[in-house]
Design a protein around this motif. Sequence first.
Motif, short mmCIF file in Angstrom:
data_model
loop_
_atom_site.label_atom_id
_atom_site.label_comp_id
_atom_site.label_asym_id
_atom_site.label_seq_id
_atom_site.Cartn_x
_atom_site.Cartn_y
_atom_site.Cartn_z
N SER A 185 3.71 -19.23 12.03
CA SER A 185 3.89 -18.98 10.52
C SER A 185 2.20 -18.26 9.97
N GLY A 186 1.41 -18.75 10.67
CA GLY A 186 0.02 -18.13 10.33
C GLY A 186 -0.04 -16.59 10.48
N LEU A 187 0.37 -16.55 11.79
CA LEU A 187 -0.09 -14.98 12.37
C LEU A 187 1.01 -14.24 11.72
N LYS A 188 2.30 -14.45 11.65
CA LYS A 188 3.46 -13.56 10.76
C LYS A 188 2.82 -13.22 9.57
N SER A 189 2.14 -14.12 9.00
CA SER A 189 1.63 -13.73 7.38
C SER A 189 0.47 -12.87 7.53
N VAL A 190 -0.36 -13.16 8.18
CA VAL A 190 -1.66 -12.39 8.09
C VAL A 190 -1.50 -11.04 8.73
N VAL A 191 -0.70 -11.08 9.89
CA VAL A 191 -0.58 -9.84 10.54
C VAL A 191 0.29 -8.76 9.55
N THR A 192 1.35 -9.29 9.18
CA THR A 192 2.25 -8.53 8.36
C THR A 192 1.34 -7.87 7.17
N TYR A 193 0.68 -8.72 6.31
CA TYR A 193 -0.20 -8.23 5.53
C TYR A 193 -1.13 -7.45 5.74
N GLN A 194 -1.86 -7.28 6.87
CA GLN A 194 -3.14 -6.42 7.00
C GLN A 194 -2.36 -5.34 7.67
N THR A 195 -1.21 -5.32 8.35
CA THR A 195 -0.70 -4.17 8.88
C THR A 195 -0.24 -3.22 7.75
N GLY A 196 0.46 -4.03 6.70
CA GLY A 196 0.70 -3.14 5.50
C GLY A 196 -0.41 -2.55 4.86
N GLU A 197 -1.51 -3.48 4.76
CA GLU A 197 -2.69 -2.69 4.15
C GLU A 197 -3.19 -1.29 4.98
N GLY A 198 -3.24 -1.76 6.36
CA GLY A 198 -3.69 -0.53 7.27
C GLY A 198 -2.97 0.58 7.35
N ILE A 199 -1.49 0.53 7.07
CA ILE A 199 -0.57 1.62 6.93
C ILE A 199 -0.82 2.46 5.74
N GLU A 200 -1.15 1.67 4.72
CA GLU A 200 -1.29 2.31 3.36
C GLU A 200 -2.64 3.00 3.13
N GLN A 201 -3.72 2.51 4.00
CA GLN A 201 -4.90 3.08 4.08
C GLN A 201 -4.63 4.61 4.95
N ALA A 202 -3.91 4.47 5.83
CA ALA A 202 -3.61 5.53 6.94
C ALA A 202 -2.88 6.72 6.05
N ARG A 203 -1.93 6.35 5.12
CA ARG A 203 -1.25 7.31 4.54
C ARG A 203 -2.32 8.04 3.54
N MET A 204 -3.11 7.24 2.79
CA MET A 204 -4.16 7.86 1.72
C MET A 204 -5.20 8.71 2.53
N ALA A 205 -5.30 8.23 3.66
CA ALA A 205 -6.46 9.07 4.57
C ALA A 205 -5.96 10.50 4.89
N CYS A 206 -4.65 10.63 4.68
CA CYS A 206 -3.81 11.91 4.93
C CYS A 206 -3.80 12.73 3.85
N GLY A 207 -4.41 12.20 2.73
CA GLY A 207 -4.38 13.14 1.41
C GLY A 207 -2.99 13.39 0.97
N GLY A 208 -2.72 14.53 0.25
CA GLY A 208 -1.37 14.86 -0.02
C GLY A 208 -0.26 14.93 0.82
N HIS A 209 -0.57 15.18 2.05
CA HIS A 209 0.22 15.55 3.19
C HIS A 209 0.81 14.04 3.64
N GLY A 210 -0.06 12.80 3.48
CA GLY A 210 0.60 11.74 3.79
C GLY A 210 1.49 11.38 3.01
N TYR A 211 1.73 11.92 1.75
CA TYR A 211 2.49 11.41 0.51
C TYR A 211 4.03 12.01 1.12
N SER A 212 3.98 13.16 1.91
CA SER A 212 5.21 13.79 2.17
C SER A 212 5.85 12.89 3.28
N MET A 213 7.14 12.93 3.19
CA MET A 213 7.94 12.22 4.34
C MET A 213 7.64 12.92 5.75
N ALA A 214 7.26 14.23 5.83
CA ALA A 214 6.82 14.77 6.85
C ALA A 214 5.66 14.18 7.71
#
Length: 642
Positions: free
Chosen positions: A359-388
């Motif tokens: 229960s704990g792992l599922k919650s912490v891991v999914t939340y932090q994974t979401g945070e990390g992926i969103e940061q990865a998107r922003m780290a790609c600037g404009g091209h991160g926003y493209s579906m490419a």
Amino acid sequence: MAAQIWGSEKRARRRREISAKIAQMPELHDSKPLPFMTREEKIMESARKLTILTEKMGQIIDPTDPAELYHLNNEVLGLEGNPMALHGVMFIPALSAQASDEQQAKWLPRALRREIIGTYAQTELGHGTNLQNLETTATYDLATQEFVLHTPQITALKWWPGNLGKSSNYAVVVAHMIIKAKNYGPHPFMVQLRDEKTHEPLPGITIGDIGPKMAYNIVDNGFLGFNKYRIPRTNLLMRHTKVEADGTYIKPPHAKINYSAMVHVRAYMLTGQAIMLASALNIATRYSSVRRQGQIDKSQPEVKVLEYQTQQHRLFPSIARAYAFQFAGAETVKLYEHVLKEMKSGNVSLMADLHALTSGLKSVVTYQTGEGIEQARMACGGHGYSMASYISEIYGVAIGGCTYEGENMVMLLQLARYLVKSAALVKSGQSSKLGPLVAYLGVKSEPTSLIDRIPNSGFTEYVKTFQHVSKRQTLKAADMFFGLMEKGEKREIAWNKCSVELNRASRLHTRLFIVEAFVRRVNEIADIRIKEALTDLLHLHVNYELLDIASYALEDGFLSASQLDYIRDQVYLYLGKIRPNAVSLLDSWEFSDIELRSVLGRRDGNVYENLFKWAKSSPLNKTDVLSSVTQYLKPMMEKARL
Ligand SMILES: CCCCCCCCCCCCC/C=C/C(=O)SCCNC(=O)CCNC(=O)[C@H](O)C(C)(C)COP(=O)(O)OP(=O)(O)OC[C@H]1O[C@@H](n2cnc3c(N)ncnc32)[C@H](O)[C@@H]1OP(=O)(O)O
Ligand SMILES: Cc1cc2nc3c(=O)[nH]c(=O)nc-3n(C[C@H](O)[C@H](O)[C@H](O)COP(=O)(O)OP(=O)(O)OC[C@H]3O[C@@H](n4cnc5c(N)ncnc54)[C@H](O)[C@@H]3O)c2cc1C
């Protein structure tokens, strides 16, 4: 490193072999980029590949090996789901864990041969979390020895189950079982939904797709209603619970044993989340070492954006988390398999520990994974926003995990129940009864952290500091809860008033487990070079995570301001140390281009040419003048010119 990530050299080699075979089978590749397809086209494409896989799977993988199946699935079918996603993830696990031997002999071989397609239908329009208030009923008819499934009102419609809408013809349906007017609570039933020949819904069944979602749109999440729909008594899954012909109810050895399909996914999804986080980071980190923008030293040429400390700070702590989640996930799966085996032979004593941990792992891991992926998107600037970049799809799929298999806040509160019980043991002087995962709650800690005070102490002082903050927050939240009850507050009201503090304790406990799992793994490694690279990553992890939760350690003076400065400096030191290895640490996951589905994250780094090619292939570019222009915009402009 791939062997560390995937569990052994053999597994890493097998993954490579599987990817190589798939690369040689064009019929298993996407016929065009998924973002350019409509939902219907994607479902059709996925079903096409699925049927080829059913024929040829044995030539590519060992179909009895879940890890090989998962890899094949990710490469060929991808993250967006497929028409049989729930068949493997929940339908078969539910039958395996909850059907009797006789029932398994009847249904499992058919499910494994894919003669039938099944799903797991539990959530309803009105209730998902609170299973006690599900409204679908299964009333036993003594005269015919049948259960009558019924949807009494619109809120009782099953709503959300994956592949329920259009693909499945069977489901494990969770309904309140009523015998002789007594409600025995939610139970799982095997239910046929559609005719096996025509695939038409059977009389008494209303079924369909719930419409497009944020992501996962290849999956036909569905709705389902029953109008006094009859199934044989023997369709109640009877491994643990039984109902005899005369309506006698034989209760299971543990009240929550029928929840095992959920625990199965909670245990297995952790490595799935790690893979998604690592995929997004692989895309962003590769791209960051191709993208040049600005200068650090004005006398020098433009730098790769990965040279910026802010970019490293955005990406590298998440690389460490991806590894940490993969290692913690592997440990959890082992524990799950062990508990499942014990449960099958009647020993249910470990279920509470497993439920709390997952229960704990599922919650912490999914939340932090979401945070990390969103940061990865922003780290790609404009091209991160493209579906490419494909990062937005990875994000949409990953954060689904914050909701499915138990909404994260709710699951943290499940762990908190376990922690509060453990705190009560500590307070009553019964620490010796604490389970291994919470034994630290009964250990007296030093008055202050010894981080930076003991040279060569490895990670021991860090672990002790995480233990201290987790213990302190658990005891504090438990005190608050017990205190309110002593003042006369009802248990449930007191619980609600402390729930933010309780969930903080759950998060800290879970983050401690993740750190410990990472330390355990690094300690086991024999290869010096691998150990060194992972030790650097672990240094970054413990310092970054500690900085993130520092307020808990500062408030009682366990950490001093100067220690905090030391921790911060360590973060910067290890960002620099990891920089030369960053791309390799992600390439070690060995995702193929087919699997990543990202123009930005291509292995060859040939980004710009391929982005242009990708844009040109947009359906909007099939013609120079769109009908939206000829029909509306052109006349508008012409009218304005008159
Ligand atoms: C190779 C495989 C790869 C897989 C990779 C994964 C890919 C992912 C693919 C994506 C597919 C998505 C599929 C999604 C599917 C779904 O979402 S299915 C629906 C899931 N639904 C939920 O999770 C609902 C959440 N709610 C609950 O779980 C429960 O209602 C609840 C919140 C736990 C409360 O239950 P309730 O029966 O009301 O409990 P209480 O009466 O309050 O009792 C609580 C006590 O029960 C203990 N407990 C609860 N659950 C369990 C358990 N599973 N095991 C053991 N014990 C359990 C709990 O600890 C409490 O104990 P006490 O404190 O001692 O009272
Ligand atoms: C992508 C996806 C796939 C899914 N697949 C399936 C499937 O295959 N089969 C299936 O049966 N279901 C499936 N579901 C449904 C899913 O399991 C539920 O949506 C999930 O369990 C959350 O329940 P809910 O929607 O009722 O949320 P709610 O419980 O309504 O949550 C709303 C808010 O209320 C809060 N809340 C609710 N109860 C409490 C509480 N007791 N204490 C504190 N806060 C509370 C939550 O934290 C949340 O903030 C899927 C959902 C998604 C998104």
